[in-house]
Design an enzyme around this catalytic site. Structure first.
Site, PDB file in Angstrom:
ATOM      1  N   TYR A  11       0.823  -1.223   0.000  1.00 16.18           N
ATOM      2  CA  TYR A  11       0.000   0.000   0.000  1.00 16.18           C
ATOM      3  C   TYR A  11       0.859   1.276   0.000  1.00 16.18           C
ATOM      4  CZ  TYR A  11      -3.301   3.461   1.973  1.00 16.18           C
ATOM      5  OH  TYR A  11      -4.053   4.580   2.223  1.00 16.18           O
ATOM      6  N   LEU A  33       5.597 -10.377  -2.943  1.00 11.22           N
ATOM      7  CA  LEU A  33       4.191 -10.483  -3.361  1.00 11.22           C
ATOM      8  C   LEU A  33       3.354 -11.329  -2.408  1.00 11.22           C
ATOM      9  CD1 LEU A  33       4.450 -10.681  -7.281  1.00 11.22           C
ATOM     10  CD2 LEU A  33       4.142  -8.673  -5.824  1.00 11.22           C
ATOM     11  N   GLN A  34       3.797 -11.455  -1.156  1.00 13.50           N
ATOM     12  CA  GLN A  34       2.974 -12.209  -0.204  1.00 13.50           C
ATOM     13  C   GLN A  34       1.741 -11.404   0.187  1.00 13.50           C
ATOM     14  OE1 GLN A  34       5.314 -13.813   3.062  1.00 13.50           O
ATOM     15  NE2 GLN A  34       6.153 -15.307   1.634  1.00 13.50           N
ATOM     16  N   TYR A 141       3.962  -6.103  16.931  1.00 11.79           N
ATOM     17  CA  TYR A 141       4.281  -5.366  15.694  1.00 11.79           C
ATOM     18  C   TYR A 141       5.113  -4.121  16.014  1.00 11.79           C
ATOM     19  CZ  TYR A 141       3.410  -1.925  12.041  1.00 11.79           C
ATOM     20  OH  TYR A 141       3.560  -0.936  11.111  1.00 11.79           O
TER      21      TYR A 141
END
Ligand code: UFG
Length: 330
Positions: A11, A33-34, A141
Site C-alpha cells: 500500500y 508479493l505475499q 508489531y
C-alpha cells in the site's frame, strides 16, 4: 543511480514508487508479493520478485543495479496477527531487516529510509506525541519496528550506514489517479472497512468501544494521506544523500478524529447512511494517537497537502468504488 523500494507492491510502498517516478527518479522495486500486488507496481519501475530474507537474491540485485539508497517497506504490519503469531513478526520484520542490512553493508550501500510506526510509542503519555517521548510498545508489531530502529542504530555505529525512521500515524486515502489504493486481505483498517458498507460488502460498521475518555467516547486517531507519506520518504532520502545524520520523524496531520467522526465524514462523501453499531473495545487500542510532525516539517521541509479528512476520504472512495475487489478482478 536508482532507488530501491523494498515492499514496493504494498500500500504505502506502491504510492511511494508512483511519487518517485512522477519526480523523474529511476526506481527498482523488490517485493515477495505475499501481501503486495504486482498490479500496484508502477510500469516504469524495474521489478524483482524476491524476499528480503534471501541474501543471495539481494546481493545479486545490488550487483546488477546501481543503487543509491534503499526505502524499506517490506514487513508484516497487522497488529492483531502480531499478537497471535509473534514469531512471524520477528522473522519477517527483524530477521528480514538483519539480512537486508548485512547485504547493504557487504555491497557498500549506506542509506536507508524505513517504515516505522506510531505503535512504537504504545499508550502515549501526552498528545501530540513528540519523537523523544517514551517508547513502550503494547503490541509485538510495534516492538519489532522499534527493534528495527535500534538495529539500524547499532549497524550505523559499526559500519557507517545512515538511516531515517518514519513513524507513521494512520495512513489512508489513495493516489489521485485512482490507479492504486489500499487493498489488504484481510482488511482491518477503519476507513476501508467503513467503505465496504456503501459497496454492499458489509451490512454495518462495528465501533470498537464508546467508553474511552474522548469527546464522544470513541478512539481518536491522526489520519494522514498516503501520498503525503510517500513524499516524506523522498525528502528523507534526499536528506540522507545531502549528508543528514540518523533521524526519526513522526508523520501525521496533527489533528485527531474520533471513529464516529470518520464514519460521519464517510457518510457525507458517499451519500450512504452507513449503519454503525457499538461493539467491545479492541484489545491494545490506545484512546488517542496524535502526532506532532513539526520536526519533519522543520528538518525535511515536509508539507502535507491533504490536511482535510473529507478530501482524504474522497480519494479513498474514488479508489474503492472503482476497484471494489482491490487489485483482484472479480
Ligand atoms: N476501528 C473500529 N472498527 C473497525 C476497525 C477499526 O472501531 O472495524 C477503530 C479502532 O478501534 C481504532 C480506529 O478505528 O480506534 C483506527 O483503527 P485502525 O485499525 O484503522 O488503525 P490503528 O489505529 O489500530 O492502527 C494504525 C496502523 C498500525 C499502527 C497503529 C499504531 O494501521 O499499523 O496505527 O497504533 F501500528
Amino acid at each position: 543511480m536508482a532507488i530501491l523500494v523494498l515492499g514496493g507492491a504494498g500500500y504505502i510502498g506502491s504510492h511511494t514508487v508512483y511519487r518517485l517516478i512522477e519526480a523523474g527518479r529511476d526506481v527498482v522495486v523488490a517485493d515477495n508479493l505475499q501481501t503486495g500486488f504486482k498490479e500496484a507496481v508502477h510500469p516504469k519501475a524495474r521489478f524483482y520478485q524476491l524476499d528480503i530474507r534471501d541474501k543471495g537474491a539481494l546481493d545479486e540485485l545490488f550487483r546488477k543495479e546501481k543503487i543509491e539508497g534503499v526505502i524499506h517497506f517490506a514487513a508484516s504490519s497487522q497488529v492483531g496477527e502480531s499478537m497471535t503469531n509473534p514469531l512471524k513478526y520477528y522473522n519477517n520484520n527483524l530477521y528480514g531487516t538483519m539480512v537486508l542490512l548485512q547485504s547493504m553493508v557487504d555491497n557498500g550501500i549506506d542509506k536507508i529510509v524505513f517504515s516505522s510506526t506510531a505503535a512504537t510509542y504504545g499508550e502515549p503519555e501526552r498528545v501530540p506525541i513528540l519523537e523523544g517521548d517514551k517508547t513502550f510498545p503494547t503490541n509485538c508489531y510495534g516492538q519489532t519496528k522499534l527493534a528495527m530502529e535500534q538495529m539500524m542504530g547499532w549497524v550505523s555505529r559499526a559500519h557507517g550506514l545512515r538511516y531515517v525512521a518514519l513513524r507513521y500515524f494512520n495512513a489512508c486515502g489513495a493516489h489521485v489517479s485512482g490507479k492504486i489504493g489500499e487493498a489488504h486481505d484481510p482488511e482491518t483498517h477503519l476507513l476501508p472497512i467503513i467503505l465496504q458498507v456503501p459497496l454492499g460488502q458489509r451490512k454495518e460498521v462495528s465501533i470498537f468501544g464508546d467508553d474511552y475518555p474522548t469527546k464522544d467516547g470513541t478512539c481518536i486517531r491522526d489520519y494522514i494521506h498516503v501520498t503525503d507519506l510517500a513524499e516524506a520518504h523522498i525528502l528523507a532520502l534526499d536528506y540522507l544523500v545531502a549528508g543528514g545524520e540518523n533521524n526519526v520523524f513522526n508523520l501525521g496531520n496533527g489533528v485527531g478524529f474520533t471513529v464516529k467522526e470518520v464514519i460521519d465524514i464517510a457518510r457525507e462523501v458517499t451519500g450512504h447512511p452507513i449503519p454503525a453499531k457499538i461493539a467491545e473495545r479492541r484489545a491494545g487500542d490506545p484512546a488517542q494517537l496524535i502526532a506532532s510532525s513539526q520536526k519533519a516539517i522543520d528538518v525535511l521541509g515536509w508539507k502535507p497537502q491533504y490536511n482535510d479528512l473529507y478530501t482524504i476520504v474522497e480519494t479513498a472512495w474514488n479508489w474503492h468504488r472503482t476497484h471494489p475487489h482491490g487489485f483482484k478482478e472479480e
